[in-house]
Design an enzyme around this catalytic site. Structure first.
Site, PDB file in Angstrom:
ATOM      1  N   TYR A 161      26.509  33.899  49.039  1.00  0.00           N
ATOM      2  CA  TYR A 161      25.816  32.733  49.610  1.00  0.00           C
ATOM      3  C   TYR A 161      25.245  31.838  48.510  1.00  0.00           C
ATOM      4  CZ  TYR A 161      23.702  30.236  53.528  1.00  0.00           C
ATOM      5  OH  TYR A 161      23.385  29.292  54.468  1.00  0.00           O
ATOM      6  N   LYS A 168      18.585  26.788  51.499  1.00  0.00           N
ATOM      7  CA  LYS A 168      17.994  27.212  52.771  1.00  0.00           C
ATOM      8  C   LYS A 168      16.539  27.636  52.601  1.00  0.00           C
ATOM      9  CE  LYS A 168      21.601  26.606  55.443  1.00  0.00           C
ATOM     10  NZ  LYS A 168      21.647  25.452  56.373  1.00  0.00           N
TER      11      LYS A 168
END
Length: 272
Positions: A161, A168
């Site tokens: 990720y 995020k």
């Protein structure tokens, strides 16, 4: 009578029928919501516009228009159009994220300065930009709800990720600050942190199929979520049923994020 009868909203970021924003949109439509939509600007051929129109025009989209969230004039145009068509809105759904593939697929320490700036501007700053523009235009009704989409990689390390996890983390922090600042106007701000789903964004994450298997093996419910799960949760958070919920990141992941260690049957489940 549906939960959203008489309510109006703006949805930013549907890419195609696999988008989480589309899953939420379908649930909003079922409950009577009237909506307008944006799409990623096209070049000479209107590919993105066509994809979005094909989905939203059958459900009565009030309007569909391009929006480059890196361009304030685009955001202002969307808010002007929203004000002209709706007056005020009851919800705003933000589903926008991007990182240059070369910066996303490599280790975070190798991320370029330009790639980092681009990813943060589109994936995190855009929430501030569109929410701020909506407030400045005065189009958020008292009791309105703003919802964005996150992922567990913003809280803990999820291999693959990478850079998007950093984005995020910033996005989730923005949710808390925006909730604090807009709460006095009666506006709620929340995020959904969904488990892995096969979206356009997921295509950039390494070993995605392995991630799906891991979630199914570790989560308390021994399963992965589907679009219906996240669609219903998003609709709930945008509705008056969630009137007491703000500044939250709601995990829709079958409990995966709450497991401190794999369950006892983990090894056996991964063999099967």
């Amino acid at each position: 009578m549906g939960l959203f009868e008489g309510k109006k909203g703006l949805v930013l970021g549907i890419a195609n029928n696999f988008s989480i924003a589309w899953a939420i949109t379908q649930k909003l439509h079922e409950q009577g919501a009237e909506m307008a939509f944006t799409h990623l600007p096209d070049g000479e051929r209107p590919k993105n516009e066509k994809k979005v129109r094909k989905l939203v025009e059958p459900i009565g989209a009030k309007f569909v228009m391009p929006c480059d969230v890196c361009d304030d004039s685009h955001i202002e145009a969307v808010m002007d159009k929203t004000a002209a068509e709706f007056g005020k809105i009851d919800f705003l759904l933000h589903s926008i994220a991007f990182a240059p593939p070369a910066d996303l697929t490599g280790p975070t320490y190798a991320c370029s300065r330009k790639g980092f700036a681009t990813a943060m501007e589109i994936s995190a700053y855009s929430l501030l930009a569109v929410t701020g523009a909506a407030k400045k235009k005065g189009i958020l009704n008292e009791g309105a709800s703003v919802l964005t989409l996150s992922y567990f990689g913003g809280e803990e390390v999820i291999p693959g990720y990478n850079l998007m996890g950093i984005c995020k983390a910033a996005l989730e922090c923005e949710v808390r600050y925006l909730a604090s600042e807009l709460g006095q106007d009666g506006v709620r701000v929340n995020a959904i942190s969904a488990g892995p789903l096969k979206t356009v964004s997921a295509q950039g994450v390494g070993d995605f199929d392995q991630m799906l298997s891991l979630y199914a093996a570790v989560s308390p419910m021994r399963d992965n979520i589907d679009m219906d799960d996240v669609g219903k949760s998003g609709m709930f958070l945008l509705s008056d049923l969630a009137s007491g919920i703000t500044a939250e990141v709601i995990h829709v992941d079958k409990g995966f994020s709450k497991m401190g260690a794999p369950p006892a049957d983990f090894a056996d489940s991964m063999k099967s």
